[in-house]
Scaffold this active site. Structure first.
Site, PDB file in Angstrom:
ATOM      1  CG  ASP A   1     -39.246  21.062  36.172  1.00  0.00           C
ATOM      2  OD1 ASP A   1     -40.180  21.235  37.195  1.00  0.00           O
ATOM      3  OD2 ASP A   1     -38.780  21.884  35.425  1.00  0.00           O
TER       4      ASP A   1
ATOM      5  CE  LYS B   1     -39.494  19.501  43.389  1.00  0.00           C
ATOM      6  NZ  LYS B   1     -38.777  19.548  42.195  1.00  0.00           N
TER       7      LYS B   1
ATOM      8  N   GLY C   1     -44.404  23.263  39.624  1.00  0.00           N
ATOM      9  CA  GLY C   1     -45.572  22.618  38.615  1.00  0.00           C
ATOM     10  C   GLY C   1     -45.269  21.078  38.950  1.00  0.00           C
ATOM     11  CG  HIS C   2     -44.638  19.714  42.366  1.00  0.00           C
ATOM     12  ND1 HIS C   2     -44.454  19.706  43.514  1.00  0.00           N
ATOM     13  CD2 HIS C   2     -43.607  20.263  41.783  1.00  0.00           C
ATOM     14  CE1 HIS C   2     -43.486  20.557  44.005  1.00  0.00           C
ATOM     15  NE2 HIS C   2     -43.069  21.006  42.937  1.00  0.00           N
TER      16      HIS C   2
ATOM     17  CD  GLN D   1     -39.794  26.530  43.764  1.00  0.00           C
ATOM     18  OE1 GLN D   1     -39.996  26.891  44.699  1.00  0.00           O
ATOM     19  NE2 GLN D   1     -40.959  26.251  42.816  1.00  0.00           N
TER      20      GLN D   1
HETATM   21  P1  GDP Z   1     -41.419  17.909  39.904  1.00  0.00           P
HETATM   22  O1  GDP Z   1     -41.531  19.505  39.601  1.00  0.00           O
HETATM   23  O2  GDP Z   1     -40.162  17.782  40.444  1.00  0.00           O
HETATM   24  O3  GDP Z   1     -42.611  17.467  40.557  1.00  0.00           O
HETATM   25  O4  GDP Z   1     -41.490  17.444  38.482  1.00  0.00           O
HETATM   26  P2  GDP Z   1     -42.324  17.635  37.264  1.00  0.00           P
HETATM   27  O5  GDP Z   1     -43.744  17.254  37.189  1.00  0.00           O
HETATM   28  O6  GDP Z   1     -42.285  19.312  36.818  1.00  0.00           O
HETATM   29  O7  GDP Z   1     -41.516  16.947  36.017  1.00  0.00           O
HETATM   30  C1  GDP Z   1     -41.317  15.815  35.893  1.00  0.00           C
HETATM   31  C2  GDP Z   1     -41.826  14.892  34.786  1.00  0.00           C
HETATM   32  O8  GDP Z   1     -41.267  13.734  34.429  1.00  0.00           O
HETATM   33  C3  GDP Z   1     -43.465  14.835  34.765  1.00  0.00           C
HETATM   34  O9  GDP Z   1     -44.107  14.739  33.587  1.00  0.00           O
HETATM   35  C4  GDP Z   1     -43.656  13.564  35.399  1.00  0.00           C
HETATM   36  O10 GDP Z   1     -44.729  12.954  35.008  1.00  0.00           O
HETATM   37  C5  GDP Z   1     -42.525  12.653  34.640  1.00  0.00           C
HETATM   38  N1  GDP Z   1     -41.925  11.821  35.554  1.00  0.00           N
HETATM   39  C6  GDP Z   1     -41.610  11.532  36.845  1.00  0.00           C
HETATM   40  N2  GDP Z   1     -41.012  10.571  37.126  1.00  0.00           N
HETATM   41  C7  GDP Z   1     -40.833   9.635  35.970  1.00  0.00           C
HETATM   42  C8  GDP Z   1     -40.077   8.559  35.283  1.00  0.00           C
HETATM   43  O11 GDP Z   1     -39.615   7.829  36.222  1.00  0.00           O
HETATM   44  N3  GDP Z   1     -39.981   8.106  34.145  1.00  0.00           N
HETATM   45  C9  GDP Z   1     -40.589   9.128  33.251  1.00  0.00           C
HETATM   46  N4  GDP Z   1     -40.592   8.820  31.924  1.00  0.00           N
HETATM   47  N5  GDP Z   1     -41.288  10.117  33.512  1.00  0.00           N
HETATM   48  C10 GDP Z   1     -41.413  10.680  34.666  1.00  0.00           C
HETATM   49  P1  IMO Z   2     -40.562  22.619  40.529  1.00  0.00           P
HETATM   50  O1  IMO Z   2     -41.025  22.645  41.884  1.00  0.00           O
HETATM   51  C1  IMO Z   2     -37.872  24.101  37.643  1.00  0.00           C
HETATM   52  C2  IMO Z   2     -36.749  28.350  37.978  1.00  0.00           C
HETATM   53  C3  IMO Z   2     -37.181  29.395  36.817  1.00  0.00           C
HETATM   54  C4  IMO Z   2     -36.153  30.160  36.878  1.00  0.00           C
HETATM   55  C5  IMO Z   2     -35.798  30.608  38.476  1.00  0.00           C
HETATM   56  C6  IMO Z   2     -36.242  31.301  39.110  1.00  0.00           C
HETATM   57  O2  IMO Z   2     -41.692  22.333  39.566  1.00  0.00           O
HETATM   58  O3  IMO Z   2     -39.406  21.924  40.387  1.00  0.00           O
HETATM   59  P2  IMO Z   2     -38.678  31.919  39.767  1.00  0.00           P
HETATM   60  O4  IMO Z   2     -40.062  32.225  38.891  1.00  0.00           O
HETATM   61  O5  IMO Z   2     -38.998  31.243  40.920  1.00  0.00           O
HETATM   62  O6  IMO Z   2     -38.523  33.308  40.086  1.00  0.00           O
HETATM   63  O7  IMO Z   2     -37.917  31.775  38.834  1.00  0.00           O
HETATM   64  O8  IMO Z   2     -36.141  29.258  39.152  1.00  0.00           O
HETATM   65  N1  IMO Z   2     -37.650  27.575  38.848  1.00  0.00           N
HETATM   66  C7  IMO Z   2     -37.955  26.368  38.383  1.00  0.00           C
HETATM   67  N2  IMO Z   2     -37.628  25.398  37.746  1.00  0.00           N
HETATM   68  N3  IMO Z   2     -38.859  23.641  38.430  1.00  0.00           N
HETATM   69  C8  IMO Z   2     -39.396  24.525  39.347  1.00  0.00           C
HETATM   70  O9  IMO Z   2     -40.379  24.120  40.463  1.00  0.00           O
HETATM   71  C9  IMO Z   2     -38.913  25.981  39.332  1.00  0.00           C
HETATM   72  N4  IMO Z   2     -39.288  27.103  40.069  1.00  0.00           N
HETATM   73  C10 IMO Z   2     -38.353  28.167  39.616  1.00  0.00           C
HETATM   74  O10 IMO Z   2     -37.285  28.616  35.610  1.00  0.00           O
HETATM   75  O11 IMO Z   2     -34.958  29.661  36.301  1.00  0.00           O
HETATM   76 MG    MG Z   3     -41.867  20.944  38.100  1.00  0.00          MG
END
Ligand code: GDP
Ligand code: IMO
Ligand code: MG
Length: 416
Positions: free
Chosen positions: A21, A24, A48-49, A232
């Site tokens: 999270d 990416k 979840g991206h 991840q």
């Molecule tokens: P990922 O799994 O690495 O793609 O990240 P996620 O989407 O799960 O979580 C990142 C969250 O931060 C999302 O809600 C993005 O919209 C938000 N985000 C990404 N870059 C920035 C930033 O530079 N500033 C802020 N405030 N939010 C950001």
């Molecule tokens: P993105 O791509 C954050 C974590 C889960 C748990 C562990 C194992 O959005 O960054 P699993 O369901 O994979 O067997 O869970 O890994 N986990 C993540 N945490 N972002 C993710 O993906 C994750 N994918 C798995 O919360 O701790």
């Molecule tokens: Mg994510």
């Protein structure tokens, strides 16, 4: 952005440096315009991206975040585990939004299928851990572990099985029924699995290529450029992460190459993505976790709630030894430091620099900037404390921060 992208060469991987999270999805979306092919390599719908385009939020689970860019080829690699229904739903919701994807989607035949019963086993295993050890991993319960368990046991069903008749699938699952009931107390819902299979077969069978690596190498030979979207993150890697509180796939740059069947030398650049602070969902070590008001502030300002499960993310501060470790494993060329704007209201910003012999984290408290950096796109315009914060990370990790996130929106990024 164009000049920056050009400096990345033909094959670039974007890899999370913490526990996921990091943001990416956003940087993939931003870079996608400059690449021809966008590929996911590993993991499944545990990812979840999130990207925000023109104020509208899109969350990608299996499809790469770059797929809103029409005309780009989109690849799901062999290291992935794919829940068919989720993929169908993602495709459908894109089509509803007017983005057609099917004719540019390429599926590796050796990616594994995640069935409903894998999700149920995932939940059963978590309950057992709770019962036996008093602690779960905190998985996303998307069936990731059980699907990779079958893969490692060499009994998994792969996307190539979409060529089967539904009767053949039903027979195969019937044969597994007894063992699954015995081991986990889970009954495979044959009708439900077969329905998802039939729907997927209709739409996706023709998108499963004969040989994934050959396709990607052909793209390269045609002079196409490839952007690899990590899922991840490094500290969740099955081998190099904080085992056993990890996911079940290889989340590093090396893992991504393996998942796609690309040789290590094909990679021309690797971007490490790290939040300006740190979060974790699920159990396991988190040296700089902050359970006080400050941590809560980060959660609220950063919107730190899981995009897959809605769980509140554990929040804390940057820990430099982890960044150095991730950089060492992946060979990062530069950082994308994300969510700098979330720190805008902090008086001081603690950064973990190491741990004392008796296990206490050493912090360096950097001065905050107490003013908005939201939406800024030039480094020189950042308040000097924010510049200093970034330079501190660069100095301590030996890697420059070429990209700095200042908001959720596609344009809210500094390119340095
Ligand atoms: P990922 O799994 O690495 O793609 O990240 P996620 O989407 O799960 O979580 C990142 C969250 O931060 C999302 O809600 C993005 O919209 C938000 N985000 C990404 N870059 C920035 C930033 O530079 N500033 C802020 N405030 N939010 C950001
Ligand atoms: P993105 O791509 C954050 C974590 C889960 C748990 C562990 C194992 O959005 O960054 P699993 O369901 O994979 O067997 O869970 O890994 N986990 C993540 N945490 N972002 C993710 O993906 C994750 N994918 C798995 O919360 O701790
Ligand atoms: Mg994510």
């Amino acid at each position: 952005m164009k000049a920056f992208s050009r400096s990345l060469g033909p094959v670039c991987a974007v890899i999370g440096a913490q526990w996921g999270d990091e943001g990416k999805g956003k940087v993939i979306d931003l870079l996608s315009e400059q690449f021809d092919v966008i590929a996911r390599a590993c993991g499944g719908a545990n990812a979840g991206h999130t990207i925000v385009v023109n104020g509208k939020k899109h969350v990608f689970r299996l499809l790469p975040s770059g797929c809103l860019h029409e005309k780009k080829e989109v690849v799901l690699g062999g290291g992935m585990v794919i829940h068919l229904q989720t993929l169908l739903e993602e495709i459908a919701s894109l089509e509803t939004a007017g983005v057609s994807i099917l004719d540019r989607l390429f599926l590796y035949p050796n990616a594994h299928i995640v069935f409903e019963y894998h999700k149920e086993i995932d939940a059963v295993l978590e309950e057992r851990r709770m019962g036996q050890k008093g602690e779960e991993i905190g998985t996303t319960r998307k069936g990731i572990g059980p699907a990779y368990m079958e893969k490692a046991a060499r009994s998994g069903l792969r996307l190539e099985c979409l060529r089967w008749s539904v009767q053949a699938l039903k027979k195969e699952l019937e044969e597994r029924q007894r063992a699954v009931v015995q081991m986990y107390g889970v009954r495979i819902d044959l009708d439900r699995e077969c329905l998802a299979f039939t729907n997927a077969k209709k739409l996706l069978e023709s998108r499963v290529v004969a040989n994934g690596p050959e396709l990607l190498h052909r793209f390269l030979a045609e002079g196409k450029t490839i952007l690899i979207e990590g899922a991840q993150a490094t500290l969740l890697d099955l081998d190099q992460g904080t085992y056993p509180f990890v996911t079940s796939s290889s989340t590093t740059a090396a893992g991504a190459l393996q998942g796609l069947g690309l040789p290590p030398r094909a990679l021309t650049s690797c971007i490490g993505v790290a939040k300006a602070y740190c979060t974790r969902v699920g159990s396991g070590t988190f040296a700089t976790e902050d359970e006080s008001d400050s941590g809560n502030r980060l959660r609220e300002r950063g919107g730190e709630y899981g995009s897959v499960t809605g769980r509140p993310r554990r929040c804390g501060w940057l820990y430099l030894p982890d960044l150095r470790y991730s950089a060492m494993i992946n060979g990062f060329d530069c950082w994308n430091i994300t969510k700098l704007d979330v720190l805008d209201t902090e008086e001081t910003i603690p950064v973990g620099t190491g741990t004392t012999d008796d296990g206490k984290v050493r912090f360096e408290n950097l001065p905050g900037w107490k003013t908005s950096t939201r939406g800024m796109t030039t480094f020189e315009k950042l308040p000097k404390e924010a510049q200093h914060f970034i330079e501190f990370i660069e100095k301590q990790t030996g890697i420059s921060a070429r990209l700095i996130g200042t908001g959720q929106g596609r344009e809210e990024m500094i390119v340095k």
